[in-house]
Write a protein that holds these residues in place. Structure first.
Motif, PDB file in Angstrom:
ATOM      1  N   VAL A 112       0.867  -1.174   0.000  1.00  0.00           N
ATOM      2  CA  VAL A 112       0.000   0.000   0.000  1.00  0.00           C
ATOM      3  C   VAL A 112       0.906   1.227   0.000  1.00  0.00           C
ATOM      4  CG1 VAL A 112      -1.788   1.283   1.241  1.00  0.00           C
ATOM      5  CG2 VAL A 112      -1.777  -1.228   1.301  1.00  0.00           C
ATOM      6  N   PHE A 113       0.671   2.119  -0.962  1.00  0.00           N
ATOM      7  CA  PHE A 113       1.432   3.361  -1.047  1.00  0.00           C
ATOM      8  C   PHE A 113       0.547   4.517  -0.609  1.00  0.00           C
ATOM      9  CE2 PHE A 113       3.677   0.811  -4.242  1.00  0.00           C
ATOM     10  CZ  PHE A 113       4.998   1.038  -3.860  1.00  0.00           C
ATOM     11  N   PHE A 114       1.117   5.415   0.177  1.00  0.00           N
ATOM     12  CA  PHE A 114       0.447   6.655   0.572  1.00  0.00           C
ATOM     13  C   PHE A 114       1.113   7.799  -0.173  1.00  0.00           C
ATOM     14  CE2 PHE A 114      -0.132   3.832   4.166  1.00  0.00           C
ATOM     15  CZ  PHE A 114      -1.472   3.995   4.445  1.00  0.00           C
ATOM     16  N   ASP A 115       0.315   8.641  -0.787  1.00  0.00           N
ATOM     17  CA  ASP A 115       0.811   9.834  -1.490  1.00  0.00           C
ATOM     18  C   ASP A 115       2.030   9.497  -2.344  1.00  0.00           C
ATOM     19  OD1 ASP A 115      -1.231  11.180  -0.264  1.00  0.00           O
ATOM     20  OD2 ASP A 115       0.037  12.341   1.089  1.00  0.00           O
ATOM     21  N   ILE A 116       1.875   8.521  -3.216  1.00  0.00           N
ATOM     22  CA  ILE A 116       2.991   7.973  -3.989  1.00  0.00           C
ATOM     23  C   ILE A 116       3.780   9.034  -4.751  1.00  0.00           C
ATOM     24  CG2 ILE A 116       1.619   7.396  -6.024  1.00  0.00           C
ATOM     25  CD1 ILE A 116       3.344   4.746  -6.104  1.00  0.00           C
ATOM     26  N   ALA A 117       3.134  10.094  -5.202  1.00  0.00           N
ATOM     27  CA  ALA A 117       3.824  11.144  -5.948  1.00  0.00           C
ATOM     28  C   ALA A 117       4.279  12.289  -5.047  1.00  0.00           C
ATOM     29  CB  ALA A 117       2.921  11.673  -7.055  1.00  0.00           C
ATOM     30  N   GLY A 118       4.154  12.109  -3.756  1.00  0.00           N
ATOM     31  CA  GLY A 118       4.593  13.125  -2.817  1.00  0.00           C
ATOM     32  C   GLY A 118       3.431  13.939  -2.298  1.00  0.00           C
ATOM     33  N   PRO A 119       3.685  14.826  -1.425  1.00  0.00           N
ATOM     34  CA  PRO A 119       4.991  15.348  -1.064  1.00  0.00           C
ATOM     35  C   PRO A 119       5.775  14.477  -0.083  1.00  0.00           C
ATOM     36  CG  PRO A 119       3.293  16.533   0.130  1.00  0.00           C
ATOM     37  CD  PRO A 119       2.599  15.570  -0.788  1.00  0.00           C
ATOM     38  N   HIS A 120       5.125  13.554   0.599  1.00  0.00           N
ATOM     39  CA  HIS A 120       5.818  12.704   1.572  1.00  0.00           C
ATOM     40  C   HIS A 120       5.340  11.258   1.420  1.00  0.00           C
ATOM     41  CE1 HIS A 120       7.208  16.392   3.368  1.00  0.00           C
ATOM     42  NE2 HIS A 120       5.957  16.821   3.375  1.00  0.00           N
ATOM     43  N   PRO A 121       5.809  10.561   0.392  1.00  0.00           N
ATOM     44  CA  PRO A 121       5.328   9.197   0.155  1.00  0.00           C
ATOM     45  C   PRO A 121       5.766   8.233   1.247  1.00  0.00           C
ATOM     46  CG  PRO A 121       7.140   9.720  -1.324  1.00  0.00           C
ATOM     47  CD  PRO A 121       6.822  10.974  -0.568  1.00  0.00           C
ATOM     48  N   MET A 122       4.982   7.200   1.400  1.00  0.00           N
ATOM     49  CA  MET A 122       5.275   6.155   2.381  1.00  0.00           C
ATOM     50  C   MET A 122       4.632   4.876   1.878  1.00  0.00           C
ATOM     51  SD  MET A 122       4.546   6.458   6.440  1.00  0.00           S
ATOM     52  CE  MET A 122       5.372   5.438   7.612  1.00  0.00           C
ATOM     53  N   GLN A 123       5.175   3.737   2.286  1.00  0.00           N
ATOM     54  CA  GLN A 123       4.563   2.478   1.906  1.00  0.00           C
ATOM     55  C   GLN A 123       4.518   1.554   3.104  1.00  0.00           C
ATOM     56  OE1 GLN A 123       7.539   1.037  -1.000  1.00  0.00           O
ATOM     57  NE2 GLN A 123       6.705  -0.985  -0.673  1.00  0.00           N
ATOM     58  N   ALA A 124       3.546   0.639   3.083  1.00  0.00           N
ATOM     59  CA  ALA A 124       3.365  -0.325   4.164  1.00  0.00           C
ATOM     60  C   ALA A 124       2.734  -1.578   3.581  1.00  0.00           C
ATOM     61  CB  ALA A 124       2.468   0.252   5.245  1.00  0.00           C
ATOM     62  N   SER A 125       2.863  -2.651   4.315  1.00  0.00           N
ATOM     63  CA  SER A 125       2.220  -3.892   3.884  1.00  0.00           C
ATOM     64  C   SER A 125       0.762  -3.882   4.347  1.00  0.00           C
ATOM     65  CB  SER A 125       2.943  -5.106   4.471  1.00  0.00           C
ATOM     66  OG  SER A 125       2.659  -5.213   5.852  1.00  0.00           O
ATOM     67  N   PRO A 126      -0.097  -4.616   3.639  1.00  0.00           N
ATOM     68  CA  PRO A 126      -1.487  -4.713   4.098  1.00  0.00           C
ATOM     69  C   PRO A 126      -1.578  -5.253   5.526  1.00  0.00           C
ATOM     70  CG  PRO A 126      -1.304  -5.510   1.868  1.00  0.00           C
ATOM     71  CD  PRO A 126       0.096  -5.285   2.355  1.00  0.00           C
ATOM     72  N   ASP A 127      -0.735  -6.220   5.877  1.00  0.00           N
ATOM     73  CA  ASP A 127      -0.768  -6.790   7.223  1.00  0.00           C
ATOM     74  C   ASP A 127      -0.427  -5.740   8.290  1.00  0.00           C
ATOM     75  OD1 ASP A 127      -1.586  -9.309   6.392  1.00  0.00           O
ATOM     76  OD2 ASP A 127       0.461 -10.059   6.219  1.00  0.00           O
ATOM     77  N   ASP A 128       0.575  -4.881   8.002  1.00  0.00           N
ATOM     78  CA  ASP A 128       0.927  -3.825   8.943  1.00  0.00           C
ATOM     79  C   ASP A 128      -0.222  -2.848   9.128  1.00  0.00           C
ATOM     80  OD1 ASP A 128       3.444  -4.898   9.352  1.00  0.00           O
ATOM     81  OD2 ASP A 128       4.463  -3.493   8.006  1.00  0.00           O
ATOM     82  N   LEU A 129      -0.910  -2.515   8.027  1.00  0.00           N
ATOM     83  CA  LEU A 129      -2.036  -1.584   8.130  1.00  0.00           C
ATOM     84  C   LEU A 129      -3.220  -2.210   8.848  1.00  0.00           C
ATOM     85  CD1 LEU A 129      -1.867   0.214   4.697  1.00  0.00           C
ATOM     86  CD2 LEU A 129      -1.106   1.027   6.918  1.00  0.00           C
ATOM     87  N   ILE A 130      -3.470  -3.480   8.601  1.00  0.00           N
ATOM     88  CA  ILE A 130      -4.556  -4.159   9.323  1.00  0.00           C
ATOM     89  C   ILE A 130      -4.262  -4.158  10.820  1.00  0.00           C
ATOM     90  CG2 ILE A 130      -5.601  -6.427   9.723  1.00  0.00           C
ATOM     91  CD1 ILE A 130      -5.425  -6.845   6.636  1.00  0.00           C
ATOM     92  N   ALA A 131      -3.026  -4.452  11.183  1.00  0.00           N
ATOM     93  CA  ALA A 131      -2.648  -4.428  12.602  1.00  0.00           C
ATOM     94  C   ALA A 131      -2.824  -3.025  13.182  1.00  0.00           C
ATOM     95  CB  ALA A 131      -1.207  -4.896  12.774  1.00  0.00           C
ATOM     96  N   ALA A 132      -2.463  -1.996  12.423  1.00  0.00           N
ATOM     97  CA  ALA A 132      -2.615  -0.621  12.889  1.00  0.00           C
ATOM     98  C   ALA A 132      -4.080  -0.251  13.055  1.00  0.00           C
ATOM     99  CB  ALA A 132      -1.939   0.339  11.909  1.00  0.00           C
ATOM    100  N   LEU A 133      -4.917  -0.681  12.121  1.00  0.00           N
ATOM    101  CA  LEU A 133      -6.345  -0.376  12.200  1.00  0.00           C
ATOM    102  C   LEU A 133      -7.031  -1.138  13.323  1.00  0.00           C
ATOM    103  CD1 LEU A 133      -7.062  -0.299   8.390  1.00  0.00           C
ATOM    104  CD2 LEU A 133      -7.343   1.643   9.950  1.00  0.00           C
ATOM    105  N   ASP A 134      -6.523  -2.313  13.640  1.00  0.00           N
ATOM    106  CA  ASP A 134      -7.105  -3.136  14.705  1.00  0.00           C
ATOM    107  C   ASP A 134      -6.631  -2.752  16.106  1.00  0.00           C
ATOM    108  OD1 ASP A 134      -8.540  -4.542  12.819  1.00  0.00           O
ATOM    109  OD2 ASP A 134      -7.246  -6.304  12.843  1.00  0.00           O
ATOM    110  N   ALA A 135      -5.576  -1.949  16.184  1.00  0.00           N
ATOM    111  CA  ALA A 135      -4.988  -1.598  17.499  1.00  0.00           C
ATOM    112  C   ALA A 135      -5.923  -0.739  18.319  1.00  0.00           C
ATOM    113  CB  ALA A 135      -3.660  -0.882  17.295  1.00  0.00           C
TER     114      ALA A 135
END
Length: 135
Positions: A112-135
């Motif tokens: 999963v890419f966040f703001d892929i073209a900037g200004p501050h792109p970031m990427q994460a795995s679906p599993d990491d995001l699911i864990a973050a959403l479930d926390a």
């Protein structure tokens, strides 16, 4: 001015999550997780949902790498950060929608890419995001 009705202006919907934008600026994963749990995410759509059917959220646009076949979900903190080359339609989706989408497609989506073209792109795995959403 008797009998004249004023047109009531609906407030414009803002297609942004300021907390997510701030978290991406600092590249702080804990702040990204908080922003995702408590605010909307801008999602590009291939097809917009039917206005008369609240169950129809539209068809999410994803990117498939032509060489590897990997599937990526692109999310944005602000519709203004979406590149012009992507489909023009976006949706503002809730944390519950994002959790359900990632859960349903966790085997297919590799990143999963966040703001892929900037200004501050970031990427994460679906599993990491699911864990973050479930926390």
């Amino acid at each position: 001015m008797a009998g004249k009705k004023r047109a009531r202006r609906e407030p414009e919907l803002e297609f942004r999550n300021t907390a997510l934008s701030d978290a991406l600026q600092t590249q702080d994963m804990a702040a990204v997780a908080f922003a995702l749990r408590h605010g909307p995410t801008v999602v590009p759509l291939l097809r917009a949902g039917a206005r008369d059917d609240p169950r129809d959220a539209g068809e999410v646009w994803t990117y498939r790498d032509p060489e590897s076949g990997d599937l990526a979900l692109l999310l944005f903190s602000d519709a203004a950060h979406k590149p012009e080359s992507l489909p023009p339609t976006v949706a503002l989706q809730s944390p519950a929608w994002l959790r359900a989408f990632l859960g349903r497609h966790r085997e297919a989506v590799t990143t999963v890419f966040f703001d892929i073209a900037g200004p501050h792109p970031m990427q994460a795995s679906p599993d990491d995001l699911i864990a973050a959403l479930d926390a």
